[in-house]
Design an enzyme around this catalytic site. Structure first.
Site, PDB file in Angstrom:
ATOM      1  N   ASP A   1       0.826  -1.192   0.000  1.00 59.07           N
ATOM      2  CA  ASP A   1       0.000   0.000   0.000  1.00 59.07           C
ATOM      3  C   ASP A   1       0.863   1.246   0.000  1.00 59.07           C
ATOM      4  OD1 ASP A   1      -2.493   1.388   2.218  1.00 59.07           O
ATOM      5  OD2 ASP A   1      -2.491   1.186   0.039  1.00 59.07           O
TER       6      ASP A   1
ATOM      7  N   ASP B   1      -9.373  -0.797   3.591  1.00 60.09           N
ATOM      8  CA  ASP B   1      -8.846  -0.448   4.907  1.00 60.09           C
ATOM      9  C   ASP B   1      -9.689  -1.055   5.998  1.00 60.09           C
ATOM     10  OD1 ASP B   1      -8.120   2.881   3.757  1.00 60.09           O
ATOM     11  OD2 ASP B   1      -6.874   1.083   3.821  1.00 60.09           O
TER      12      ASP B   1
END
Lengths: 227, 458
Positions: free
Chosen positions: B269, B376
């Site tokens: 990420d 997330d």
């Protein structure tokens, strides 16, 4: 809460290392190490409370400089209360949640000769710890703000005494009663530190409309604007 | 079990596609902000130069120049105002994100602690082919690393595929893919979940009732997520599908692989959002260039933002603010960002008077809220769920991970407000979460257990 957790982590690390470096069979030594671990943990908690105070002070200054009227939206007293409350909540939860989870399951309390009042006394002790942390937070921040180091010392000492008193469990008369006395004393002290007084209590209870003081406040506010 | 495994190909593909999409989306709002700044520059060049973005250069150049002094003062004032608004509304945004993340985690932890199904080992996904039932520690570690490599490469391939599809405007394909995957989640996984919950509590439910319940749940979910619906219902559905997805991961990823995957995905990420050639960055920039919304149904939004994807509000009440809002919406894509970029956009539109802007800004910022990618949510919940699923049954570990993730989220939003750059949401939270998990499980647990056995309090 995060700060308290980090302090607990460090204290556990110290205890863990000390246990593994020592003789595992010696029960007295292990108990002594436990006492040592608890004391280290208390000191670390207070140290982290101080660190948190420093952090909040910085944040307070930052907020004050960028706000419209030069004052930060949260007063230091509110921050002290919140910090104490969060320390108390996380400390209480960590102490009691596993006990609570076990209390659902099937079992008999005290079957091996321990006290059958384990759950109820744990509950009361946890409540006392939560309240104590809240009061200590208020007193601590105020003491740091006004640089009254004897107050700080007294807070740390009372934390150590409270933790030490729990070592007298299961002799609950000797541990619970003094802890509650300490809680009440700390509560009164925190109340007066936060600016309370008998007059405030009476005013609050009588629910009088404070018209005159509002007018006064308004005219008092006018002065800075005129400048 | 066998049928589930047979279907696993298609549904896991969509699952993973969804995961990859979500991890593609996983950098929250901040990532779009980067693209937003790029689009601003494209649109209003001259204004941009005079605005806060260019304030540094103008400060250097026009040092002794009186004519620029007025501009600089105004820019500084705007900058201060912006910072103030950023910090004020930043705190509100943090709270707005805390609630859904906490809810998702609560659902996952409650399910893990009560329903046995999700902690039983019933096979693995095809994406993690190496088994962890090996005799030696080294072999197990090797297998988990290999599993991670496979999983991450699958995610990277999916993300790149998605970006390529988006670049070549194959919208129908993407929409079809998304609809298929959310169909799978809303119907199949909900059916399994409901079945297991009913089994745990020994509640009997006949098939007609079941069909009715699942059909209604799924149909309303599809409409809410992909079309219009009340905002809170949409939020609730997004939370539920994130929780379901997280539960699937918790069940089907083997122990060590799960932890290594969590670590690897936060590194991925970080790279994908901050590297110039990262797929996520390219995706956002492409969306910015075309002034289009990025995929609906993959972003959690905490306020009414898009005029397309929500039930029409009381437009009469909105009045002029709505118009400015729509104008701003046309100028940039729907998935807006925290307050400071909003204020930047609004400043480019009407640069001169600052007072009316402030009031409009505030109004619109309150309406905008904040967005976070569903990936997330999923990975946070996977971490907390795995902590809750530890065999020792310790609640302290779960709580410690929960606090760590929330603090990580706070810090990420703080860094966003400070750097005003695209930042990924996973790395800080997952790092804190992992540190706290391993240290609490191995260090704090024995300490607290020993203390509790003597009824000692610290």
């Amino acid at each position: 809460a995060f700060f308290w957790l980090v302090s607990l982590l460090l204290a556990s690390l110290i205890w863990f290392v000390s246990v593994h470096l020592s003789d595992q069979e010696d029960a007295k030594l292990q108990y002594g190490l436990l006492v040592f671990g608890a004391a280290v943990s208390v000191l670390l908690q207070e140290a982290f409370r101080f660190a948190y105070f420093k952090l909040l002070k910085k944040a307070d200054e930052g907020l004050a400089t960028i706000s419209e009227d030069g004052r930060s939206p949260i007063s230091l007293k509110q921050m002290a209360y919140v910090s104490g409350l969060s320390f108390g909540i996380i400390s209480g939860v960590f102490s009691v949640i596993n006990i609570l989870a076990d209390s659902i399951g099937p079992g008999i309390v005290g079957i091996h000769g321990d006290s059958p009042y384990y759950f109820i006394t744990s509950a009361f002790l946890t409540m006392a710890v939560v309240l104590l942390h809240t009061f200590w937070g208020v007193i601590f921040f105020d003491a740091c703000e006004k640089r009254r180091y004897w107050c700080l010392g007294l807070v740390v000492a009372s934390h150590l005494v409270t933790s030490g008193l729990t070592f007298l469990n299961p002799w609950y008369e000797a541990s619970l009663v003094p802890i509650y006395i300490i809680t009440i004393c700390m509560g009164v002290w925190a109340f007066f530190t936060a600016g309370g007084s008998f007059r405030n209590i009476l005013k609050c209870l009588s629910c009088k409309q404070e018209d005159d003081s509002r007018v006064m406040m308004y005219s008092a506010l006018q002065v800075p604007f005129e400048d | 079990m066998i049928t589930f495994m047979n279907n696993s190909d298609s549904e896991d593909e969509t699952c993973n596609e969804r995961t990859s999409l979500m991890s593609a989306e996983s950098p929250p709002v901040p990532s779009y902000q980067d693209g937003l700044q790029a689009s601003e520059a494209g649109e209003v060049q001259t204004h941009r130069k005079r605005q806060t973005g260019g304030s540094c250069s103008s400060n250097n150049v026009a040092d002794g120049d009186m004519s620029d002094l007025g501009v600089r003062v105004r820019e500084n004032a705007l900058e201060n105002e912006e910072e103030e608004l950023t910090l004020k509304y930043g705190a509100k945004h943090v709270i707005m994100l805390f609630v859904p993340v906490t809810l998702c985690m609560i659902v996952v932890v409650a399910t893990i602690k009560s329903v046995r199904f999700y902690t039983e080992k019933n096979g693995q996904l095809i994406y993690t082919p190496f088994s962890e039932d090996t005799p030696s520690v080294g072999q197990r570690l090797l297998n988990s690393v290999l599993n991670t490599i496979i999983m991450i490469s699958v995610i990277v391939v999916m993300t790149v595929f998605l970006v390529v599809l988006y670049k070549y405007r194959c919208y129908k394909f993407i929409h079809g893919w998304l609809i298929l995957s959310s169909l799978m989640l809303l119907f199949l996984f909900t059916y399994i979940y409901l079945g297991e919950v009913l089994k745990t509590y020994n509640v009997a439910m006949d098939y007609p009732t079941l069909i009715l319940v699942i059909w209604n749940f799924g149909a309303v979910g599809m409409i809410c997520i992909h079309w219009k619906g009340p905002l809170q219902l949409q939020q609730a559905y997004l939370i539920m599908i994130s929780a379901l997805m997280a539960l699937v991961f918790i069940k089907y990823l083997p122990e060590w692989s799960a932890w290594v995957i969590l670590g690897a995905i936060s590194i991925y990420d970080l790279m994908a959002v901050l590297c110039p050639k990262g797929p996520l960055r390219m995706l956002v920039e492409t969306a910015q260039e075309r002034n289009e919304p990025i995929f609906p149904a993959l972003i959690y939004s905490s306020a009414m933002i898009w005029t397309v994807g929500m039930a029409k509000p009381d437009t009469a009440a909105r009045g002029p603010s709505q118009q400015t809002w729509d104008a701003a919406e046309d100028g940039r894509e729907n998935h807006s960002s925290p307050s400071h970029s909003d204020s930047q956009i609004l400043e480019t539109r009407s640069p001169v008077p600052s007072h009316p802007i402030t009031s409009l800004e505030e109004l619109e910022e309150e309406e905008r809220g904040v967005k976070l990618g569903l990936g997330d949510f999923i990975f946070y919940s996977v971490l907390v769920g795995k902590a809750a699923a530890t065999p020792s049954g310790d609640w302290n570990t779960t709580l410690a991970c929960f606090v760590a993730i929330l603090i990580g989220l706070c810090l990420t939003l703080l860094l966003l407000a400070v750097f005003k750059k695209a930042l990924p949401a996973l790395p800080i939270s997952i790092t804190f979460g992992l540190i706290f998990y391993f240290s609490t499980d191995n260090l704090v647990r024995p300490f607290m257990d020993t203390l509790a056995s003597h009824q000692l309090y610290i």
